[in-house]
Enzyme design. Sequence first.
Site, PDB file in Angstrom:
ATOM      1  N   GLY A  11       0.448  -1.277   0.179  1.00 34.02           N
ATOM      2  CA  GLY A  11       0.006  -0.111   0.149  1.00 34.02           C
ATOM      3  C   GLY A  11       0.803   1.656   0.248  1.00 34.02           C
ATOM      4  O   GLY A  11       1.822   1.045   0.676  1.00 34.02           O
ATOM      5  N   ARG A  72       0.087  -4.845  -6.284  1.00 34.44           N
ATOM      6  CA  ARG A  72       0.954  -6.123  -5.533  1.00 34.44           C
ATOM      7  C   ARG A  72       0.956  -7.304  -6.503  1.00 34.44           C
ATOM      8  O   ARG A  72       0.439  -7.060  -7.674  1.00 34.44           O
ATOM      9  CB  ARG A  72      -0.415  -7.003  -4.849  1.00 34.44           C
ATOM     10  CG  ARG A  72      -1.599  -5.683  -4.154  1.00 34.44           C
ATOM     11  CD  ARG A  72      -1.208  -5.112  -2.805  1.00 34.44           C
ATOM     12  NE  ARG A  72      -1.564  -4.751  -2.048  1.00 34.44           N
ATOM     13  CZ  ARG A  72      -1.599  -4.220  -1.010  1.00 34.44           C
ATOM     14  NH1 ARG A  72      -0.434  -4.666  -0.302  1.00 34.44           N
ATOM     15  NH2 ARG A  72      -1.812  -2.658  -0.259  1.00 34.44           N
ATOM     16  N   ASP A 103       5.494  -5.723   5.566  1.00 35.83           N
ATOM     17  CA  ASP A 103       5.510  -6.755   6.460  1.00 35.83           C
ATOM     18  C   ASP A 103       5.810  -7.357   4.780  1.00 35.83           C
ATOM     19  O   ASP A 103       6.583  -8.096   4.894  1.00 35.83           O
ATOM     20  CB  ASP A 103       5.023  -6.864   7.263  1.00 35.83           C
ATOM     21  CG  ASP A 103       3.449  -7.110   7.479  1.00 35.83           C
ATOM     22  OD1 ASP A 103       3.584  -6.448   6.397  1.00 35.83           O
ATOM     23  OD2 ASP A 103       2.794  -8.189   8.050  1.00 35.83           O
ATOM     24  N   THR A 126       4.697   2.368   5.483  1.00 35.67           N
ATOM     25  CA  THR A 126       2.656   1.967   5.340  1.00 35.67           C
ATOM     26  C   THR A 126       2.513   2.274   7.040  1.00 35.67           C
ATOM     27  O   THR A 126       2.958   2.807   7.679  1.00 35.67           O
ATOM     28  CB  THR A 126       2.784   0.221   5.500  1.00 35.67           C
ATOM     29  OG1 THR A 126       1.736   0.228   6.786  1.00 35.67           O
ATOM     30  CG2 THR A 126       3.332  -0.344   7.209  1.00 35.67           C
ATOM     31  N   ASP A 128       0.374   1.823   8.399  1.00 32.67           N
ATOM     32  CA  ASP A 128      -0.365   0.820   9.394  1.00 32.67           C
ATOM     33  C   ASP A 128       0.294   0.463  10.543  1.00 32.67           C
ATOM     34  O   ASP A 128      -0.083   0.219  11.743  1.00 32.67           O
ATOM     35  CB  ASP A 128      -0.395  -0.225   9.275  1.00 32.67           C
ATOM     36  CG  ASP A 128      -2.288  -0.599   8.058  1.00 32.67           C
ATOM     37  OD1 ASP A 128      -2.689  -0.075   8.186  1.00 32.67           O
ATOM     38  OD2 ASP A 128      -2.005  -1.798   7.176  1.00 32.67           O
ATOM     39  N   ASP A 130       2.392  -1.385  11.530  1.00 35.57           N
ATOM     40  CA  ASP A 130       2.412  -2.570  12.469  1.00 35.57           C
ATOM     41  C   ASP A 130       3.873  -3.109  12.549  1.00 35.57           C
ATOM     42  O   ASP A 130       3.876  -4.569  11.899  1.00 35.57           O
ATOM     43  CB  ASP A 130       1.495  -3.360  11.576  1.00 35.57           C
ATOM     44  CG  ASP A 130       1.067  -3.158  10.349  1.00 35.57           C
ATOM     45  OD1 ASP A 130       2.409  -3.025   9.134  1.00 35.57           O
ATOM     46  OD2 ASP A 130       0.732  -3.786   9.347  1.00 35.57           O
ATOM     47  N   ARG A 172      -6.645  -2.689   8.488  1.00 39.98           N
ATOM     48  CA  ARG A 172      -7.239  -4.188   8.942  1.00 39.98           C
ATOM     49  C   ARG A 172      -6.801  -5.200  10.461  1.00 39.98           C
ATOM     50  O   ARG A 172      -7.767  -5.641  10.454  1.00 39.98           O
ATOM     51  CB  ARG A 172      -6.994  -4.946   7.664  1.00 39.98           C
ATOM     52  CG  ARG A 172      -8.195  -4.053   6.478  1.00 39.98           C
ATOM     53  CD  ARG A 172      -7.132  -4.732   4.722  1.00 39.98           C
ATOM     54  NE  ARG A 172      -6.138  -3.963   4.926  1.00 39.98           N
ATOM     55  CZ  ARG A 172      -5.131  -4.329   3.760  1.00 39.98           C
ATOM     56  NH1 ARG A 172      -5.404  -5.624   3.256  1.00 39.98           N
ATOM     57  NH2 ARG A 172      -3.716  -4.101   3.413  1.00 39.98           N
TER      58      ARG A 172
HETATM   59  P1  ATP Z   1       0.631  -2.839   3.208  1.00 32.09           P
HETATM   60  O1  ATP Z   1       1.091  -3.208   4.965  1.00 32.09           O
HETATM   61  O2  ATP Z   1       0.460  -1.773   2.971  1.00 32.09           O
HETATM   62  O3  ATP Z   1      -0.177  -3.764   3.111  1.00 32.09           O
HETATM   63  P2  ATP Z   1       2.873  -5.057   2.070  1.00 32.09           P
HETATM   64  O4  ATP Z   1       4.079  -4.758   2.394  1.00 32.09           O
HETATM   65  O5  ATP Z   1       2.409  -5.776   3.603  1.00 32.09           O
HETATM   66  O6  ATP Z   1       2.250  -3.452   2.419  1.00 32.09           O
HETATM   67  P3  ATP Z   1       1.818  -6.970   0.485  1.00 32.09           P
HETATM   68  O7  ATP Z   1      -0.225  -6.844  -0.184  1.00 32.09           O
HETATM   69  O8  ATP Z   1       1.752  -7.662   1.890  1.00 32.09           O
HETATM   70  O9  ATP Z   1       1.695  -5.286   1.130  1.00 32.09           O
HETATM   71  O10 ATP Z   1       2.958  -7.177   0.103  1.00 32.09           O
HETATM   72  C1  ATP Z   1       3.655  -6.383  -1.233  1.00 32.09           C
HETATM   73  C2  ATP Z   1       4.091  -7.481  -2.432  1.00 32.09           C
HETATM   74  O11 ATP Z   1       5.211  -8.461  -1.825  1.00 32.09           O
HETATM   75  C3  ATP Z   1       2.984  -8.613  -2.585  1.00 32.09           C
HETATM   76  O12 ATP Z   1       2.290  -8.220  -3.529  1.00 32.09           O
HETATM   77  C4  ATP Z   1       4.232  -9.560  -3.232  1.00 32.09           C
HETATM   78  O13 ATP Z   1       4.153  -9.349  -4.374  1.00 32.09           O
HETATM   79  C5  ATP Z   1       5.014  -9.866  -2.301  1.00 32.09           C
HETATM   80  N1  ATP Z   1       4.887 -10.515  -0.648  1.00 32.09           N
HETATM   81  C6  ATP Z   1       3.796 -10.428   0.257  1.00 32.09           C
HETATM   82  N2  ATP Z   1       4.540 -11.711   1.154  1.00 32.09           N
HETATM   83  C7  ATP Z   1       5.357 -11.878  -0.143  1.00 32.09           C
HETATM   84  C8  ATP Z   1       5.987 -13.514   0.480  1.00 32.09           C
HETATM   85  N3  ATP Z   1       5.797 -14.033   1.677  1.00 32.09           N
HETATM   86  N4  ATP Z   1       6.656 -14.181  -0.326  1.00 32.09           N
HETATM   87  C9  ATP Z   1       6.968 -13.537  -1.352  1.00 32.09           C
HETATM   88  N5  ATP Z   1       6.892 -12.129  -1.778  1.00 32.09           N
HETATM   89  C10 ATP Z   1       5.758 -11.399  -1.345  1.00 32.09           C
END
Ligand code: ATP
Length: 322
Positions: A11, A72, A103, A126, A128, A130, A172
């Site tokens: 995000g 994503r 994360d 982020t 959040d 978190d 969330r």
């Molecule tokens: P936010 O906290 O804002 O949601 P985020 O980094 O946690 O940010 P995610 O959608 O969970 O957002 O992850 C972003 C991208 O990171 C995913 O679309 C995917 O490409 C990659 N990703 C997430 N989890 C994994 C994983 N376990 N292994 C490999 N790539 C991952």
Amino acid sequence: MRRIAVLTSGGDAPGMNAAIRAVVRSADARGVDVYGVRKGYQGLIDGEVSHLSARSVSGILHLGGTVLGSARCDAFRTPEGRALAVKRLQLHKIEALVVIGGDGSFRGADALSVESDIAVVGIPGTIDNDISGCDFTLGFDTAVNTALDAIDRIRDTAASHQRAFFIEVMGRSSGWIALFSAIAGGATEVLLPEQPTDIEALQTRINDAFDMGKQYCLVVVAEGHELGGAFAVAAACGETITGNHRVTALGHIQRGGPPSMRDRMLAARLGDAAVTALLDGQNRVMVGEVDREVVRTPLERSWSVVDPMPQDLLDLMDRLAR
Ligand code: ATP
């Protein structure tokens, strides 16, 4: 190290642009070339990689969102997808990657680094808040300030009509925005994803607030609350609360807008610290601020450890909401 790349993932969050600028300028000052990857890991797999000069990041510091774009990407969750991403980096002779994200993005970066000789450093970005290993993530301060601006406006009308308002904020699975908005916004109650809610106790608390002479009552609800957000909580409270009530979901306005001073400062420090970490030979670390110091945390900790909500702030909320 001669050449690194930077991308934003997950995000978007205010301060991401300021962090991109800091990475580029800090690397440039130390003779390291920076490549920008558009649209996160998807863009990396698709080869959307181009050089960023110090001048090319002019005028983005104050902008919300991310000029590199974010996406994503399911393909990156697979070893095959990550192998394609590594090939793209090798094609440009890129030795390291700075990932600005949450994360999930850090899980992906960790996996990429384990499977290749690409070094990775994470910057927590982020709204959040978190992520373990930092006091605050990029974007959190701005998001809470945006929520507070809306809460202050809602309070005007709530007080004029002696109403209860249920206000839904983002989060969330994390209650940080809700807790900080509730304390700083003078709410009577806050409902977090991390805590179960006793609806009867909530009804009593709202009615007691009016009985005690309060002119209005604000209940801040995190979107990921167990009942399913502010509308569901208000419906569960039903007609049993004093006076009529209203519900407002603040939604995506919390994600955009110019970053606050705190987020700009954090972005400047962490962008610079990410480059320093790479030049120091670090790999698979996240840079974050703890007690005003920049610290390096193993990337794995940042996505595998969930810090509890601070009990002192939960207690403070409780004491002030009367
Ligand atoms: P936010 O906290 O804002 O949601 P985020 O980094 O946690 O940010 P995610 O959608 O969970 O957002 O992850 C972003 C991208 O990171 C995913 O679309 C995917 O490409 C990659 N990703 C997430 N989890 C994994 C994983 N376990 N292994 C490999 N790539 C991952």
